[in-house]
Design a protein around this motif. Structure first.
Motif, short mmCIF file in Angstrom:
data_model
loop_
_atom_site.label_atom_id
_atom_site.label_comp_id
_atom_site.label_asym_id
_atom_site.label_seq_id
_atom_site.Cartn_x
_atom_site.Cartn_y
_atom_site.Cartn_z
N ARG A 128 0.85 -1.19 0.00
CA ARG A 128 0.00 0.00 0.00
C ARG A 128 0.89 1.24 0.00
O ARG A 128 1.49 1.59 1.03
N LEU A 129 1.01 1.91 -1.13
CA LEU A 129 1.77 3.15 -1.21
C LEU A 129 0.83 4.34 -0.97
O LEU A 129 -0.39 4.22 -1.09
N GLY A 130 1.42 5.48 -0.64
CA GLY A 130 0.60 6.65 -0.33
C GLY A 130 -0.27 6.43 0.88
O GLY A 130 -1.33 7.04 1.01
N THR A 131 0.18 5.59 1.79
CA THR A 131 -0.61 5.21 2.97
C THR A 131 0.20 5.50 4.22
O THR A 131 1.25 4.89 4.45
N ALA A 132 -0.27 6.45 5.01
CA ALA A 132 0.44 6.85 6.23
C ALA A 132 -0.12 6.10 7.43
O ALA A 132 -1.34 5.96 7.58
N CYS A 133 0.77 5.64 8.27
CA CYS A 133 0.36 5.05 9.56
C CYS A 133 0.44 6.17 10.60
O CYS A 133 1.50 6.73 10.84
N ALA A 148 -3.47 -0.79 13.99
CA ALA A 148 -2.80 0.42 13.51
C ALA A 148 -3.82 1.30 12.81
O ALA A 148 -4.71 0.79 12.12
N GLY A 149 -3.68 2.61 12.98
CA GLY A 149 -4.50 3.55 12.23
C GLY A 149 -3.76 3.95 10.97
O GLY A 149 -2.59 4.34 11.03
N ILE A 150 -4.43 3.85 9.83
CA ILE A 150 -3.81 4.24 8.57
C ILE A 150 -4.71 5.25 7.87
O ILE A 150 -5.92 5.31 8.11
N ALA A 156 -5.83 7.79 0.36
CA ALA A 156 -6.77 8.57 -0.43
C ALA A 156 -8.21 8.15 -0.20
O ALA A 156 -9.14 8.93 -0.44
N GLU A 157 -8.42 6.92 0.28
CA GLU A 157 -9.77 6.42 0.50
C GLU A 157 -10.32 6.78 1.87
O GLU A 157 -11.52 6.63 2.11
N GLY A 158 -9.48 7.23 2.78
CA GLY A 158 -9.97 7.60 4.10
C GLY A 158 -9.11 7.08 5.23
O GLY A 158 -7.96 6.69 5.03
N VAL A 159 -9.71 7.05 6.42
CA VAL A 159 -9.03 6.63 7.65
C VAL A 159 -9.68 5.34 8.14
O VAL A 159 -10.90 5.22 8.17
N TYR A 185 5.12 11.81 22.35
CA TYR A 185 4.32 11.89 21.13
C TYR A 185 2.92 11.36 21.44
O TYR A 185 2.72 10.55 22.35
N ARG A 186 1.96 11.79 20.65
CA ARG A 186 0.60 11.28 20.75
C ARG A 186 0.05 11.04 19.36
O ARG A 186 0.37 11.77 18.42
N ALA A 187 -0.76 10.01 19.24
CA ALA A 187 -1.46 9.78 17.98
C ALA A 187 -2.54 10.86 17.81
O ALA A 187 -3.14 11.27 18.80
N PRO A 188 -2.75 11.34 16.59
CA PRO A 188 -2.11 10.90 15.34
C PRO A 188 -0.74 11.55 15.15
O PRO A 188 -0.61 12.76 15.32
N VAL A 189 0.25 10.74 14.80
CA VAL A 189 1.59 11.27 14.56
C VAL A 189 1.74 11.76 13.12
O VAL A 189 2.80 12.23 12.73
N ARG A 190 0.69 11.61 12.34
CA ARG A 190 0.57 12.24 11.03
C ARG A 190 -0.77 12.98 11.01
O ARG A 190 -1.76 12.48 11.53
N PRO A 191 -0.81 14.18 10.43
CA PRO A 191 -2.08 14.92 10.40
C PRO A 191 -3.16 14.14 9.63
O PRO A 191 -2.88 13.48 8.63
N ILE A 192 -4.39 14.24 10.12
CA ILE A 192 -5.54 13.61 9.48
C ILE A 192 -6.57 14.69 9.18
O ILE A 192 -6.88 15.51 10.04
#
Length: 540
Positions: free
Chosen positions: A110-115, A133-135, A138-141, A486-493
């Motif tokens: 899965r490319l373009g997929t952030a955890c 894991a939360g990912i 482009a299709e969502g969360v 650190y706290r989730a989400p460690v990538r912006p959603i």
């Protein structure tokens, strides 16, 4: 008289998250985060041994995230090609043949997929009934359940403040390499590299191979610190190495950097009068320290330690690459960075093999490698010298935290956020010890008081600088400064993605109790089953 919380038949507060596990969209035996050499090696090895493997990688990164310096400090040096997601996906695949090999091996790639989060049962997360894991793509969360997870999230670069470092063209070494190799989208013609460690020198060579001229390597220490063979390759290509120097200022216009002023520094980090000289360039690459990207692991509660041999704050690992959380493993740069590992991919591949062997309980068949060698430099003294010479001795007060406009003096004097426009009635000398008490200063406490690290880049440009400043201000070793959490989400959603996330009915039936108006100002037990306020039955 206030009502008691409404309890479920099981005796729990109905609005509690306890027992309300998020919907798991998919399951896999092994989840691998990061499709670099280590991650791909682990995925291919595990798939060949019969495990169901999902490999996720956030590349190609969205243009919006790049502009927010996430996950790396891209510094506005991307060509317009990064807006074309299909072209970037093709570039990623072309630049990383191992990804195609993983696909051919049966790995679910899965490319373009952030955890953005790892969740395992812990005293502070009793709601987790199985690892997930939360990912986001482009299709969502959504959430992915797993039996084991191997984290190969790589590294990023330590920021370094100097006048003008907010200009487009000041970027991290890892971002420069990624744009040059993975994306073929680096908009840089002539660069100055800060730092002379293995990662900085490898970046310089990568840029030269990609057609970007390397004007100079600037090193605050008295001699280059990287491997001698890389130093020789740099000088053979005509790149000047300036030791005992820092960038005193970057100058430019709306398009970004046009030149830098470099100055000699003495052993105390003070700029030598009359030593300034100009170097024409359009890019400044920050390569003074590669930082293991530990945010996923730390947010999941994995135990961390400061290990100078492995590049600073890293997860505690055993010989099988296991973290302190069962079922979670760390390999590649996230497990530690040192010169031999940076220059030889087989070191990270061996870590991948050990992790898979540990999952399959066959690690006794592998030769366990020796511990990383002692570093050639004192990392504590080295980073303190850079920050003292570049940040504290800078002319003016550059913002260490660009997102929140926080300077080094704001951090050292624990000044309140500027937007409060607050001044003490009497100005007294301040220092970290008198303001924060005995013991090493805690970055989390300083963050709450100054907002340093609370911006949209999630502290990626300032976190390590703040830690070094606190160590300098308190007179303690860098290893003695606690790790900022650190706290989730460690990538912006995006909020629209969150809004479409499927939730369990038990969660949605009390949604009004969480976010409704006017009930948002009331305690959960003051709300009825429909989420509306209960009638006041007080005696008065």
């Amino acid at each position: 008289m206030a009502r008691e919380p409404e309890m479920s038949p099981a005796g729990m507060d109905r609005t509690s998250v306890s027992g309300k596990t998020p919907t798991i969209a998919e399951m896999t035996d092994l989840l691998v985060i990061g499709a670099g050499p280590a991650g791909c090696a682990a995925a291919i090895d595990a798939a060949g041994r019969g495990l169901k493997v999902m490999l996720v990688d956030e590349n190609p990164v969205d243009f919006e995230a790049m502009n927010n310096e996430i996950p790396l400090h891209f510094g506005g040096r991307m060509t317009g090609a990064v807006r074309n997601r299909n072209a970037m996906t093709d570039a990623v695949l072309e630049g990383s043949p191992a990804i195609a090999e993983a696909f051919e091996a049966g790995v679910d790639v899965r490319l373009g997929t952030a955890c953005w989060g790892l969740f395992v049962k812990a005293p502070t997360a009793t709601w987790v009934d199985r690892p997930m894991a939360g990912i986001a793509d482009a299709e969502g969360v959504r959430h992915i359940g797993f039996e084991h997870a191997i984290i190969a999230a790589g590294s990023r670069d330590m920021g370094l403040a100097f006048p003008g470092w907010e200009l487009p063209g000041v970027m991290g070494a890892a971002a420069a390499r990624r744009l040059a190799t993975h994306y073929d989208a680096l908009a840089a013609r002539r660069a100055v590299i800060l730092g002379s460690g293995a990662e900085a020198l490898l970046t310089a060579l990568t840029l030269i191979e990609a057609g970007t001229a390397c004007a100079a390597v600037v090193e605050a220490a008295g001699a280059p610190i990287g491997p001698s063979d890389l130093i020789s390759q740099i000088t053979e290509r005509g790149t000047e190495i300036l030791t005992d120097h820092v960038v005193a200022q970057a100058e430019g216009d709306l398009d970004g950097v046009t030149r830098v002023m470099v100055a000699a520094v003495d052993r105390d980090g003070r700029h030598v009068a009359g030593s300034a000289r100009a170097i024409e360039c359009d890019t400044v690459v920050l390569g003074i320290a590669a930082i293991p990207a530990i945010e996923l692991l730390e947010a999941a509660g994995c135990r961390m330690t400061f290990d100078a041999r492995r590049g600073g704050q890293v997860p505690v690992l055993d010989s099988g690459q296991r973290t302190s959380r069962p079922g979670i493993y760390a390999i590649g740069d996230i497990a530690g960075i040192w010169p031999e590992k940076s220059t030889d991919p087989s070191v990270a591949v061996a870590e991948a093999q050990r992790a898979v062997a540990a999952i399959l309980a066959t690690e006794d068949r592998l030769d366990i490698s020796a511990a990383p060698p002692e570093p050639a430099i004192d990392i504590d003294a080295y980073l303190k010298h850079w920050v003292r010479a570049s940040v504290i001795e800078a002319a003016g007060e550059p913002h260490v935290c660009q997102c929140e406009d926080v300077t080094a003096r704001d951090v050292l004097e624990v000044r309140p956020p500027r937007y409060l426009d607050w001044q003490a009635p009497t100005q007294k000398p301040t220092d970290l010890v008198s303001l924060l008490g005995n013991g090493p200063p805690n970055p989390d406490q300083v963050k709450r008081l100054t907002r340093a690290g609370m911006g949209q880049c999630q502290g990626r440009r300032c976190r390590e600088q703040v830690a070094v400043l606190l160590a300098l201000g308190a007179g303690v070793p860098l290893a003695g400064v606690p790790l900022a959490t650190y706290r989730a989400p460690v990538r912006p959603i995006r909020l629209d993605q969150l809004a479409e996330t499927e939730e369990q009915p038990e969660m949605t039936e009390t949604w009004e109790g969480w976010f409704g108006i006017p009930s948002m100002w009331l305690a959960p037990w003051e709300l009825g089953p429909d989420g509306r306020p209960l009638a006041d039955d007080s005696d008065d």
